[in-house]
Design a protein around this motif. Structure first.
Motif, mmCIF file in Angstrom:
data_model
loop_
_atom_site.group_PDB
_atom_site.id
_atom_site.type_symbol
_atom_site.label_atom_id
_atom_site.label_comp_id
_atom_site.label_asym_id
_atom_site.label_seq_id
_atom_site.Cartn_x
_atom_site.Cartn_y
_atom_site.Cartn_z
ATOM 1 N N GLY A 140 0.838 -1.197 0.000
ATOM 2 C CA GLY A 140 0.000 0.000 0.000
ATOM 3 C C GLY A 140 0.868 1.239 0.000
ATOM 4 O O GLY A 140 2.104 1.159 -0.006
ATOM 5 N N GLU A 141 0.230 2.393 0.006
ATOM 6 C CA GLU A 141 0.958 3.653 -0.045
ATOM 7 C C GLU A 141 1.739 3.885 1.238
ATOM 8 O O GLU A 141 1.292 3.555 2.324
ATOM 9 N N ARG A 142 2.928 4.474 1.093
ATOM 10 C CA ARG A 142 3.737 4.826 2.255
ATOM 11 C C ARG A 142 3.118 6.022 2.976
ATOM 12 O O ARG A 142 2.518 6.893 2.362
ATOM 13 N N SER A 143 3.322 6.063 4.292
ATOM 14 C CA SER A 143 2.783 7.172 5.080
ATOM 15 C C SER A 143 3.867 8.150 5.508
ATOM 16 O O SER A 143 3.573 9.148 6.165
ATOM 17 N N SER A 144 5.130 7.873 5.159
ATOM 18 C CA SER A 144 6.218 8.749 5.571
ATOM 19 C C SER A 144 7.130 9.008 4.381
ATOM 20 O O SER A 144 6.978 8.423 3.315
ATOM 21 N N GLY A 145 8.097 9.878 4.591
ATOM 22 C CA GLY A 145 9.045 10.178 3.530
ATOM 23 C C GLY A 145 9.650 11.549 3.726
ATOM 24 O O GLY A 145 9.027 12.448 4.290
ATOM 25 N N ASN A 146 10.884 11.700 3.275
ATOM 26 C CA ASN A 146 11.569 12.970 3.443
ATOM 27 C C ASN A 146 10.979 14.031 2.523
ATOM 28 O O ASN A 146 10.401 13.723 1.485
ATOM 29 N N PRO A 147 11.098 15.310 2.880
ATOM 30 C CA PRO A 147 10.576 16.375 2.025
ATOM 31 C C PRO A 147 11.335 16.437 0.697
ATOM 32 O O PRO A 147 12.559 16.284 0.658
ATOM 33 N N VAL A 148 10.609 16.678 -0.373
ATOM 34 C CA VAL A 148 11.188 16.805 -1.711
ATOM 35 C C VAL A 148 10.587 18.040 -2.373
ATOM 36 O O VAL A 148 9.573 18.570 -1.932
ATOM 37 N N VAL A 183 2.381 19.687 -12.673
ATOM 38 C CA VAL A 183 1.400 19.441 -11.612
ATOM 39 C C VAL A 183 0.274 20.467 -11.653
ATOM 40 O O VAL A 183 -0.866 20.154 -11.290
ATOM 41 N N GLU A 184 0.560 21.682 -12.117
ATOM 42 C CA GLU A 184 -0.519 22.656 -12.255
ATOM 43 C C GLU A 184 -1.507 22.205 -13.324
ATOM 44 O O GLU A 184 -2.734 22.334 -13.138
ATOM 45 N N PRO A 222 -3.200 22.899 -5.760
ATOM 46 C CA PRO A 222 -3.848 23.319 -4.502
ATOM 47 C C PRO A 222 -3.649 22.314 -3.369
ATOM 48 O O PRO A 222 -3.411 22.716 -2.212
ATOM 49 N N ARG A 223 -3.754 21.035 -3.670
ATOM 50 C CA ARG A 223 -3.524 20.021 -2.646
ATOM 51 C C ARG A 223 -2.076 20.039 -2.168
ATOM 52 O O ARG A 223 -1.802 19.941 -0.959
ATOM 53 N N LEU A 224 -1.133 20.173 -3.094
ATOM 54 C CA LEU A 224 0.271 20.205 -2.693
ATOM 55 C C LEU A 224 0.561 21.415 -1.817
ATOM 56 O O LEU A 224 1.361 21.323 -0.873
ATOM 57 N N ARG A 225 -0.082 22.532 -2.089
ATOM 58 C CA ARG A 225 0.139 23.708 -1.237
ATOM 59 C C ARG A 225 -0.430 23.484 0.166
ATOM 60 O O ARG A 225 0.087 24.016 1.153
ATOM 61 N N GLU A 226 -1.491 22.700 0.270
ATOM 62 C CA GLU A 226 -2.071 22.398 1.585
ATOM 63 C C GLU A 226 -1.079 21.633 2.467
ATOM 64 O O GLU A 226 -1.064 21.820 3.691
ATOM 65 N N VAL A 227 -0.297 20.756 1.869
ATOM 66 C CA VAL A 227 0.614 19.898 2.643
ATOM 67 C C VAL A 227 2.060 20.369 2.564
ATOM 68 O O VAL A 227 2.959 19.734 3.125
ATOM 69 N N ALA A 228 2.311 21.485 1.865
ATOM 70 C CA ALA A 228 3.674 21.973 1.692
ATOM 71 C C ALA A 228 4.268 22.447 3.009
ATOM 72 O O ALA A 228 3.560 22.920 3.900
ATOM 73 N N SER A 229 5.579 22.331 3.122
ATOM 74 C CA SER A 229 6.255 22.832 4.319
ATOM 75 C C SER A 229 6.341 24.357 4.264
ATOM 76 O O SER A 229 6.219 24.964 3.199
ATOM 77 N N ALA A 230 6.559 24.945 5.423
ATOM 78 C CA ALA A 230 6.731 26.396 5.508
ATOM 79 C C ALA A 230 8.204 26.786 5.563
ATOM 80 O O ALA A 230 8.535 27.954 5.751
ATOM 81 N N VAL A 231 9.082 25.800 5.394
ATOM 82 C CA VAL A 231 10.520 26.040 5.562
ATOM 83 C C VAL A 231 11.039 27.005 4.505
ATOM 84 O O VAL A 231 10.734 26.878 3.317
ATOM 85 N N GLY A 259 10.672 27.926 -11.557
ATOM 86 C CA GLY A 259 9.299 28.057 -11.088
ATOM 87 C C GLY A 259 9.093 29.162 -10.079
ATOM 88 O O GLY A 259 7.949 29.492 -9.738
ATOM 89 N N GLY A 260 10.195 29.728 -9.557
ATOM 90 C CA GLY A 260 10.091 30.846 -8.617
ATOM 91 C C GLY A 260 9.211 30.532 -7.419
ATOM 92 O O GLY A 260 9.294 29.458 -6.820
ATOM 93 N N ASP A 261 8.339 31.483 -7.064
ATOM 94 C CA ASP A 261 7.483 31.342 -5.888
ATOM 95 C C ASP A 261 6.393 30.294 -6.067
ATOM 96 O O ASP A 261 5.683 29.975 -5.100
ATOM 97 N N ARG A 262 6.218 29.757 -7.263
ATOM 98 C CA ARG A 262 5.233 28.691 -7.489
ATOM 99 C C ARG A 262 5.769 27.344 -7.010
ATOM 100 O O ARG A 262 4.999 26.386 -6.884
ATOM 101 N N GLU A 263 7.055 27.241 -6.746
ATOM 102 C CA GLU A 263 7.648 25.970 -6.337
ATOM 103 C C GLU A 263 7.254 25.633 -4.903
ATOM 104 O O GLU A 263 7.054 26.521 -4.074
ATOM 105 N N VAL A 264 7.155 24.322 -4.609
ATOM 106 C CA VAL A 264 6.765 23.874 -3.271
ATOM 107 C C VAL A 264 7.672 22.742 -2.814
ATOM 108 O O VAL A 264 8.269 22.026 -3.622
#
Length: 371
Positions: free
Chosen positions: A37-45, A55-56, A62-71, A96-101
């Protein structure tokens, strides 16, 4: 005319992206994944540069921005935990500038797969055991499912690719250990704030903690020659190698090494370069890390997304001439891969300096760049 059938080995970032675009363009797609099944963990990429447009267009940003890090910054500390230097992560932004996540790998793969699953068949808990080329495709034997024939097989199954081994030869011919190992695992607490990755270096070693939206992840990177008898699934060996590399070096962060010793969700592998003269043989081709792995800045996911879209675009342009489409895919995508592989040495010097003088020089350069 009946649509072409494609088997994709691997339901990760590359395989899921390819499944979406190929299904959307009229191919009959089956994805086989060894995991149950799908993994539930993983390092940020990162989703950067050409991957942002992909992806746009899939409608999942929109979903990726919901789960994106704030780092937004990387902070270097000394053995007492004092901050010595730092870098804005905007330094590493691409076209991609500021559109990158930046998102957890598991979240990215799950979001991509969710977009693909309506049109593609996903088979969990199975793997390919034999590939037999034919004049019009590939006969495939599975560990559990019945044998099938496909017009095309895509190996998107990572650094230790089964498709590459079966179709091109043993891993030792194409995978080169680059003198470094990396381990990542979920940990109980972050070190900095929610916008900060904190890194401690010793010569040839780097320890960091990423806040990961309240689910912190620790990373241990260290330089070492290839370990005798290394097996990427041997967790006890992995824990021992991390312990040997970092014991007595973490100062106030020593408790994070205790978490490695008791971890049940530890990722560990060699930092390796995958290099083949060709990614395609007959009606079998490689995608993502299976054909071209090497990155320390999360670029592997960007390359996987971009490569999958290029593959689907070329196959869709000439579905009745798959060999020509595969040739165009490889020619186009190698132009993205080559500079990323060449950048490895610079990235490794920044993240894992080999000497104390190198750490000091890196910190001085970071302070200068910040000013």
């Amino acid at each position: 005319m009946m649509s072409k059938s494609v088997l994709i080995s691997g339901a990760g970032v590359a395989g899921s992206t390819a499944a979406y675009w190929l299904s959307r363009n009229g191919f009959r797609v089956t994805v086989v994944e060894r995991a149950a099944g799908e993994r539930s963990s993983g390092n940020p990429v990162d989703v950067r540069g050409p991957a942002v447009d992909v992806v746009e267009r899939m409608g999942i940003m929109p979903r990726l921005r919901e789960v994106a890090s704030a780092v937004d910054r990387l902070t270097f500390v000394d053995a007492a935990g004092r901050r010595r230097a730092g870098l804005s992560l905007r330094t590493f932004q691409s076209s991609g500038g500021d559109r990158e996540v930046e998102v957890p790998r598991a979240e990215l793969a799950a979001t991509l797969l969710s977009a693909a699953r309506d049109a593609a068949e996903i088979r969990w808990g199975d793997t390919i055991t034999a590939l037999t080329p034919t004049p019009d495709g590939v006969d495939v034997r599975f560990e559990h499912a019945a044998d099938e024939h496909f017009d095309l097989v895509v190996g998107a199954d990572g650094l230790h690719s089964t498709v590459r081994r079966l179709a091109f030869g043993p891993e030792s011919e194409f995978v080169r250990h680059m003198g470094m190992y990396v381990a990542t695992l979920p940990v109980h607490r972050a070190i900095g704030d929610e916008r900060e990755v904190v890194m401690l270096n010793a010569p040839g070693r780097a320890f960091s903690v990423h806040p990961n939206r309240g689910k912190p992840l620790a990373a241990f990177m260290f330089r070492r020659s290839a370990a005798a008898g290394f097996d990427h699934r041997a967790t006890d060996l992995h824990k021992r190698l991390v312990d040997e590399a970092f014991a007595g070096t973490l100062g106030p962060f020593a408790n994070y090494l205790d978490e490695v010793r008791t971890a049940d969700d530890l990722f560990f592998d060699s930092v390796s370069r995958v290099r083949l003269p060709h990614w395609t043989t007959g009606r079998i081709t490689l995608l993502g890390d299976a054909g071209s792995s090497l990155s320390l800045f999360g670029d592997g996911s960007t390359l996987a997304i971009a490569g999958a879209h290029t593959l689907a675009t070329e196959l869709s342009a000439t579905p009745d001439n798959l060999p020509a489409a595969l040739h165009r895919y490889e020619h186009r995508h190698r132009t993205l891969v080559r500079p990323k592989q060449r950048a490895f040495l610079l990235a490794s010097k920044l993240l894992v300096p080999t000497t104390r003088a190198g750490i000091t020089a890196r910190n001085t350069a970071a302070r200068t760049l910040t000013r």
